[in-house]
Design an enzyme around this catalytic site. Sequence first.
Site, PDB file in Angstrom:
ATOM      1  N   HIS A   4      -2.646   2.707  -6.098  1.00 39.65           N
ATOM      2  CA  HIS A   4      -3.199   1.466  -5.528  1.00 39.65           C
ATOM      3  C   HIS A   4      -3.435   0.415  -6.611  1.00 39.65           C
ATOM      4  CE1 HIS A   4      -4.709  -0.588  -2.014  1.00 39.65           C
ATOM      5  NE2 HIS A   4      -5.770  -0.987  -2.693  1.00 39.65           N
TER       6      HIS A   4
ATOM      7  N   HIS B  80      -3.611  -9.561   3.746  1.00 38.84           N
ATOM      8  CA  HIS B  80      -5.054  -9.645   3.964  1.00 38.84           C
ATOM      9  C   HIS B  80      -5.344 -10.525   5.169  1.00 38.84           C
ATOM     10  CE1 HIS B  80      -6.142  -8.638  -0.498  1.00 38.84           C
ATOM     11  NE2 HIS B  80      -5.899  -7.563   0.230  1.00 38.84           N
TER      12      HIS B  80
ATOM     13  N   ARG C 286       0.873  -1.169   0.000  1.00 41.53           N
ATOM     14  CA  ARG C 286       0.000   0.000   0.000  1.00 41.53           C
ATOM     15  C   ARG C 286       0.915   1.225   0.000  1.00 41.53           C
ATOM     16  NH1 ARG C 286      -1.908  -3.566   3.989  1.00 41.53           N
ATOM     17  NH2 ARG C 286      -4.003  -4.405   3.583  1.00 41.53           N
TER      18      ARG C 286
ATOM     19  N   TYR D   8      -9.485 -11.420  -6.610  1.00 42.09           N
ATOM     20  CA  TYR D   8      -8.573 -11.393  -7.747  1.00 42.09           C
ATOM     21  C   TYR D   8      -8.793 -12.565  -8.694  1.00 42.09           C
ATOM     22  CZ  TYR D   8      -6.258  -7.618  -5.328  1.00 42.09           C
ATOM     23  OH  TYR D   8      -6.000  -6.413  -4.713  1.00 42.09           O
TER      24      TYR D   8
ATOM     25  N   LYS E 161      -1.945  -2.819   7.977  1.00 44.03           N
ATOM     26  CA  LYS E 161      -3.102  -2.390   8.748  1.00 44.03           C
ATOM     27  C   LYS E 161      -3.137  -3.094  10.094  1.00 44.03           C
ATOM     28  CE  LYS E 161      -6.227  -1.090   4.983  1.00 44.03           C
ATOM     29  NZ  LYS E 161      -7.553  -1.351   4.363  1.00 44.03           N
TER      30      LYS E 161
ATOM     31  N   ARG F  72      -0.775  -2.158  -6.739  1.00 41.66           N
ATOM     32  CA  ARG F  72      -0.929  -3.263  -5.785  1.00 41.66           C
ATOM     33  C   ARG F  72      -1.891  -4.312  -6.353  1.00 41.66           C
ATOM     34  NH1 ARG F  72      -1.101  -4.826  -0.130  1.00 41.66           N
ATOM     35  NH2 ARG F  72      -3.224  -5.260   0.581  1.00 41.66           N
TER      36      ARG F  72
END
Length: 311
Positions: A257, A283, A165, A292, A189, A260
Site C-alpha cells: 500500500h 477518493h 490498491r 498528501y 471501493k 500507492r
Amino acid sequence: MDEILTFANPDLLSERQSWLGALEGERRLSDNTVEAYERDTRQFLMFMTGYLGHPTRINDVSNLRAVDLRAFLASRRKEGAGARSLGRHLAGLRSFLRYLEKKGLVNAAGATAMRSPKQPKSLPKPLTDRQALTITTTEAQLSEEPWIAARNAAVLALLYGCGLRISEALSLTPADLTSGTRSLRVTGKGNKMRIVPLLPVVLEAVDAYRALCPYPLPTDEPLFVGARGAKLQPAIIQREMQKLRGAFGLPENATPHALRHSFATHLLAGGGDLRTIQELLGHASLSTTQIYTGVDTARLLDIYDNAHPRA
C-alpha cells in the site's frame, strides 16, 4: 450455527445477516469493509452476552445506551484495539442499529449521539522515488521462478505506476490490459469506476509476466495467478514485499500500500494537482487526498533542514 446461538438470539442473528447482505448488495461496500463490520458486530454481541448474562436479544439492543457502548469500546481497548479500530467498531454498530431502527425494532439515538474516538493524526509514509523504482523491477524480485518474479514485478508496477490498491490490481483480468492500451479501467471501493493512465513501462511488465506464465489466462478470469494457477492472494504479495524490505534495507513502512502512497506523493511533488490525483486514486472526497499535501510539506522541510546553510 450452534456456536453462534450461544451469544445471540436467532432473531437478532437473522437481522444481522440481512444487514450484512444489504451492505454488500445494495450499498456495495468492499468485501474488506463488510468482513470488518461482520467481525465488529460479532465481537459486540459476544461482549453483550457476557455483559447481560444471556444470549443477546433484539430487546437488549432496542434502547442501547451510550454507557453500554462505552463499556464495549473500553473492553476492546483493553485488548489492544487502537483509536482507528475503535472508530470502525462504532461506525459498524451505528450502521447496524440504524438498519434495525428503520425496521422499527430499536432506537439508535444512543449510538448516534456518541462521539467517535479521537483519531491520531498520521501521514502516509511513501517510499523514495529511487526505492519505488528499484523494487518494481523484475531484477529486484527474489523468486527463483522467472514467471513468478515477473508476476510480482508486474503487480508492484501497477501499484506504483497506476496508484492501485492491491485488491484492485489482483481483480484485473487479461481483458483489462490488452496490448497497446493506454488507459486502465479500475473498479474501486463501492464498485466505483475510474480510468487511470497506463504507462508503457507498466504494460511491458504485465506483458512480460503473461509471456512467461505457465497457466492459461482466460480473458474474463483473474490476470494474476498463484503458483498453482488459482487467483493470486494479497498475502503472497505482502510476503514478497517483506522479503524485499530485508534484501534492500527498506523501512517497515515499505508495504504494497505504501506504493500507492508513493504514487500520489511523487505526483504531487512533480506538480500534479489535487483534483487530478483524487480522480486517479478514486477518493470520494478531496479531504482524503489532501493528506498528501502534508507529506509533501514534511519532505520539503526535511530537505530544507538538511540542505540550507542557515538551517
